[in-house]
Motif scaffolding. Sequence first.
Motif, PDB file in Angstrom:
ATOM      1  N   LEU A  30     -13.412 -49.822   1.580  1.00 46.25           N
ATOM      2  CA  LEU A  30     -13.331 -49.270   0.233  1.00 46.25           C
ATOM      3  C   LEU A  30     -12.725 -50.264  -0.752  1.00 46.25           C
ATOM      4  CD1 LEU A  30     -12.024 -45.741   1.243  1.00 46.25           C
ATOM      5  CD2 LEU A  30     -14.347 -46.342   0.554  1.00 46.25           C
ATOM      6  N   LYS A  31     -13.113 -50.154  -1.997  1.00 45.33           N
ATOM      7  CA  LYS A  31     -12.576 -51.012  -3.041  1.00 45.33           C
ATOM      8  C   LYS A  31     -11.630 -50.256  -3.970  1.00 45.33           C
ATOM      9  CE  LYS A  31     -16.396 -54.266  -3.039  1.00 45.33           C
ATOM     10  NZ  LYS A  31     -15.956 -54.869  -1.826  1.00 45.33           N
ATOM     11  N   LYS A  32     -11.532 -48.934  -3.760  1.00 46.36           N
ATOM     12  CA  LYS A  32     -10.677 -48.094  -4.593  1.00 46.36           C
ATOM     13  C   LYS A  32      -9.864 -47.150  -3.722  1.00 46.36           C
ATOM     14  CE  LYS A  32     -13.647 -48.066  -8.664  1.00 46.36           C
ATOM     15  NZ  LYS A  32     -14.313 -47.195  -9.638  1.00 46.36           N
ATOM     16  N   CYS A  33      -8.800 -46.653  -4.280  1.00 47.66           N
ATOM     17  CA  CYS A  33      -7.920 -45.699  -3.612  1.00 47.66           C
ATOM     18  C   CYS A  33      -8.659 -44.380  -3.348  1.00 47.66           C
ATOM     19  CB  CYS A  33      -6.701 -45.465  -4.509  1.00 47.66           C
ATOM     20  SG  CYS A  33      -5.537 -44.226  -3.906  1.00 47.66           S
ATOM     21  N   VAL A  34      -8.491 -43.838  -2.144  1.00 46.38           N
ATOM     22  CA  VAL A  34      -9.156 -42.566  -1.805  1.00 46.38           C
ATOM     23  C   VAL A  34      -8.547 -41.379  -2.536  1.00 46.38           C
ATOM     24  CG1 VAL A  34      -9.987 -43.281   0.469  1.00 46.38           C
ATOM     25  CG2 VAL A  34      -7.719 -42.269   0.259  1.00 46.38           C
ATOM     26  N   ILE A  35      -7.351 -41.524  -3.045  1.00 42.38           N
ATOM     27  CA  ILE A  35      -6.676 -40.437  -3.748  1.00 42.38           C
ATOM     28  C   ILE A  35      -7.024 -40.454  -5.236  1.00 42.38           C
ATOM     29  CG2 ILE A  35      -4.450 -39.387  -4.342  1.00 42.38           C
ATOM     30  CD1 ILE A  35      -4.899 -39.401  -1.318  1.00 42.38           C
ATOM     31  N   SER A  36      -6.752 -41.582  -5.891  1.00 42.57           N
ATOM     32  CA  SER A  36      -6.862 -41.651  -7.355  1.00 42.57           C
ATOM     33  C   SER A  36      -8.159 -42.265  -7.862  1.00 42.57           C
ATOM     34  CB  SER A  36      -5.705 -42.475  -7.916  1.00 42.57           C
ATOM     35  OG  SER A  36      -5.861 -43.834  -7.522  1.00 42.57           O
ATOM     36  N   ASP A  37      -8.899 -42.917  -6.987  1.00 44.12           N
ATOM     37  CA  ASP A  37     -10.108 -43.650  -7.351  1.00 44.12           C
ATOM     38  C   ASP A  37      -9.797 -44.857  -8.256  1.00 44.12           C
ATOM     39  OD1 ASP A  37     -12.885 -43.895  -6.849  1.00 44.12           O
ATOM     40  OD2 ASP A  37     -13.334 -43.136  -8.855  1.00 44.12           O
ATOM     41  N   GLU A  38      -8.552 -45.316  -8.219  1.00 44.27           N
ATOM     42  CA  GLU A  38      -8.132 -46.499  -8.971  1.00 44.27           C
ATOM     43  C   GLU A  38      -8.394 -47.739  -8.122  1.00 44.27           C
ATOM     44  OE1 GLU A  38      -6.740 -46.871 -12.068  1.00 44.27           O
ATOM     45  OE2 GLU A  38      -7.072 -44.741 -12.417  1.00 44.27           O
ATOM     46  N   PRO A  39      -8.762 -48.851  -8.729  1.00 40.71           N
ATOM     47  CA  PRO A  39      -8.948 -50.092  -7.963  1.00 40.71           C
ATOM     48  C   PRO A  39      -7.618 -50.599  -7.415  1.00 40.71           C
ATOM     49  CG  PRO A  39      -9.166 -50.514 -10.307  1.00 40.71           C
ATOM     50  CD  PRO A  39      -9.023 -49.027 -10.149  1.00 40.71           C
ATOM     51  N   PHE A  40      -7.672 -51.280  -6.291  1.00 37.62           N
ATOM     52  CA  PHE A  40      -6.471 -51.850  -5.689  1.00 37.62           C
ATOM     53  C   PHE A  40      -5.992 -53.045  -6.498  1.00 37.62           C
ATOM     54  CE2 PHE A  40      -8.761 -50.090  -1.960  1.00 37.62           C
ATOM     55  CZ  PHE A  40      -7.869 -49.074  -1.684  1.00 37.62           C
TER      56      PHE A  40
END
Length: 86
Positions: A30-40
Amino acid sequence: MKPSLLLLATVAFSFSCTRAADGIPASYPLKKCVISDEPFGGEMGKPVKVTHEGTDVYLCCKSCLKDFKADPAKYVKMVKDAAAKK
């Protein structure tokens, strides 16, 4: 190998195994957080790694830990499903 070449090879290998900007393994699906959908590695700061039943899940920040802990199986499934698609 000369010491300087060995050092360069080691550095190159470490960058190939992690995403340079956020420290997440290149194999993480994944390229984004599974909780917030924010990029790392964005405004949220350094990503947080949590492990549940042997699966590593990366969150964009410590604030997402509460939601993860409420239903870890849900987020582990999201990581596993993304890995299966790759």
